[in-house]
Design an enzyme around this catalytic site. Sequence first.
Site, PDB file in Angstrom:
ATOM      1  N   PHE A 305      43.626  -5.747  45.747  1.00 40.70           N
ATOM      2  CA  PHE A 305      43.832  -4.708  46.748  1.00 40.70           C
ATOM      3  C   PHE A 305      43.821  -5.281  48.153  1.00 40.70           C
ATOM      4  O   PHE A 305      43.003  -6.142  48.485  1.00 40.70           O
ATOM      5  CB  PHE A 305      42.713  -3.657  46.675  1.00 40.70           C
ATOM      6  CG  PHE A 305      42.799  -2.729  45.505  1.00 40.70           C
ATOM      7  CD1 PHE A 305      43.639  -1.623  45.529  1.00 40.70           C
ATOM      8  CD2 PHE A 305      42.027  -2.949  44.374  1.00 40.70           C
ATOM      9  CE1 PHE A 305      43.705  -0.757  44.453  1.00 40.70           C
ATOM     10  CE2 PHE A 305      42.082  -2.089  43.291  1.00 40.70           C
ATOM     11  CZ  PHE A 305      42.931  -0.988  43.326  1.00 40.70           C
ATOM     12  N   ASP A 306      44.738  -4.786  48.978  1.00 36.96           N
ATOM     13  CA  ASP A 306      44.597  -4.924  50.426  1.00 36.96           C
ATOM     14  C   ASP A 306      43.538  -3.896  50.847  1.00 36.96           C
ATOM     15  O   ASP A 306      43.231  -2.982  50.084  1.00 36.96           O
ATOM     16  CB  ASP A 306      45.940  -4.622  51.098  1.00 36.96           C
ATOM     17  CG  ASP A 306      45.815  -4.491  52.594  1.00 36.96           C
ATOM     18  OD1 ASP A 306      45.253  -5.405  53.221  1.00 36.96           O
ATOM     19  OD2 ASP A 306      46.262  -3.462  53.136  1.00 36.96           O
TER      20      ASP A 306
END
Length: 628
Positions: A305-306
């Site tokens: 995930f960003d």
Amino acid sequence: MNARRTSQITAITGALLLIAIGLHLGGLHEWRQGTLIISTVIAGTPIAIKAFQAIRMKTFSIELLVTIAVVGALFIGEYVESAAVTFLFLFGAYLEVRTLEKTRSSLRSLIDMAPVEATVLRDGETMTISVDDVEEGDRVIVRSGEKVAIDGEIISGKATLNESAITGESVPVTKTKNDRVFSSSILENGFIEVLADRVGDDTTFARIIELIEDAQETKSKTQKFLDRFANIYTPAIVVMSILVYLFTRNIEMTLTFLVVACPGALVISAPVSIVAGIGNGARNGALIKGGEIMESLGKIDTVVFDKTGTLTRGRPEVTDIHTFSRKENDLLRVVAEAEMISEHHLGQTIVREAKRRNLILVNEPQNAEVIEGNGIRADIEGQTLVIGNRKLMRTNGIAISNEVEAYAVEREKSGNTAIFAAIDGTIAGIISIVDQIRPEATSALQELRANGIKQIIMLTGDNRHTAELVGKQLDFDAVYAELLPEDKVAMVQKLKNAGHRVAMAGDGINDAPAIATADIGLAMGEGGTDISMETADVVLMADRLDQFSHAYSLAKATVRNMRQNTFFAVGTVVILLAGVLLGKVFLASGMLIHELSVLLVILNAVRLMRYNNKNGKKETATPILQTE
């Protein structure tokens, strides 16, 4: 041949079969035979035409096997068998089409939601026109009960809108001036005036329809394999039926062998599951771009995930502006003027804060440059501004004093992102920005782990202190901070090289390279950029992470469904062929069982339309940390 034509011919031949039964009971055998032959010819003609068309394309179709069997039955005088086989084949085809339409119902219902008219204000006059005639720059008026016809920004008014056609989220949202609205949203209460910036085929809704249409036409690996298999299997059955006749000298058994060996259920087993799965995803706000992606999504074991805009809500707020050399509003004004060129969440947050304070932004940045993952550099009023993180300051030779560093670390440990603002080579201030973790993040990540995800990792360009705080709250397996876009790509590639099947979720331009590198790329649709949506394999239209957990569990369910269908289709053919060779299955009964197997495969796939992995819980947003 379309469904309507098929239903008409099926009805006619069905009626002829009933008449033939009546004639048989009345002892009129010659009339019965003639009626059966007429029924066979009427029903068999479209089947034979499709068989001929397939031969011209150098392929062996199911219709060819049926046509050979029917001609053979007529030749040996088995008129009851020939009439029954053609009727059952057409009736089965009709049921297949009708049932398959249900799997495409999500797309059809979405298309039905498309607006047809819009009310626009032109030259001081209000007029109602076709949506096709709306132009960019038009001022569109939307009242209670009406559909939004375009994408654009509200310039006046306030309203509650149902955006389920776009996001899959049925809970209405309240929007006011400067908020964006999307085509096909329904205005439930209020009145708004919208400045159109996307019309026609460029609207988000039109792009969703196009994505779903393309996805439902895209074949999975399993489907491609089955297509290749059918091209070999069908001619092989013709050869095997000849061998059956040579060994048994039983023409009826040979014809029955041809009919029951048709791979109809096998060929349709994968595509019907894929179409149903994609339809379910679309209805729940997750656009999965094809069958092959559906299969790959179901096999991932690692999710990356960003942070900003992906794990957090993407609506950050300025919490503090600390200056070292000038007044607070003066610093905010020049920084906001420079950030006008930025598409990043943090840059736009600074611009919004300046507008909220009614600061006048009139100076356009000169020699502006966006440094991906670091910040921006621009000239304002003859001054050179460098705005971004520590790495950008060091790259530009800007010294960070102990006082500045201590203040920045203090803000970061309390959950803020510290934006350094330097003017003419000297740090003039630090702007603190905080975002909230998405309310559904914790439960969505727990669902992903429960469904088989082995590790969850964060890759972010944000500072280490804030990243570790978010990672701790969401129980990440690993957190990597202060990364450039190329660093994210390298990390994703490293995970893939280690044998992991990786999904990357992000929303910004700087995430697009990593999204493209991952086995499965996910983008946030509502708040995400166009490039990340185009690059991604899965688009989450409501920007909700529980849509991802639903899409993942749906993908696994779809793959299971395909396997079930394939097993059932192969098993049915094996049992039928054994029954034929043992003299227990005959031409008409074999065709009936064959068509029932096709229908059951479709009905099994249709179950995916009702698949739901959501628990329906609503949670409140979790701040990264309460700030003072």
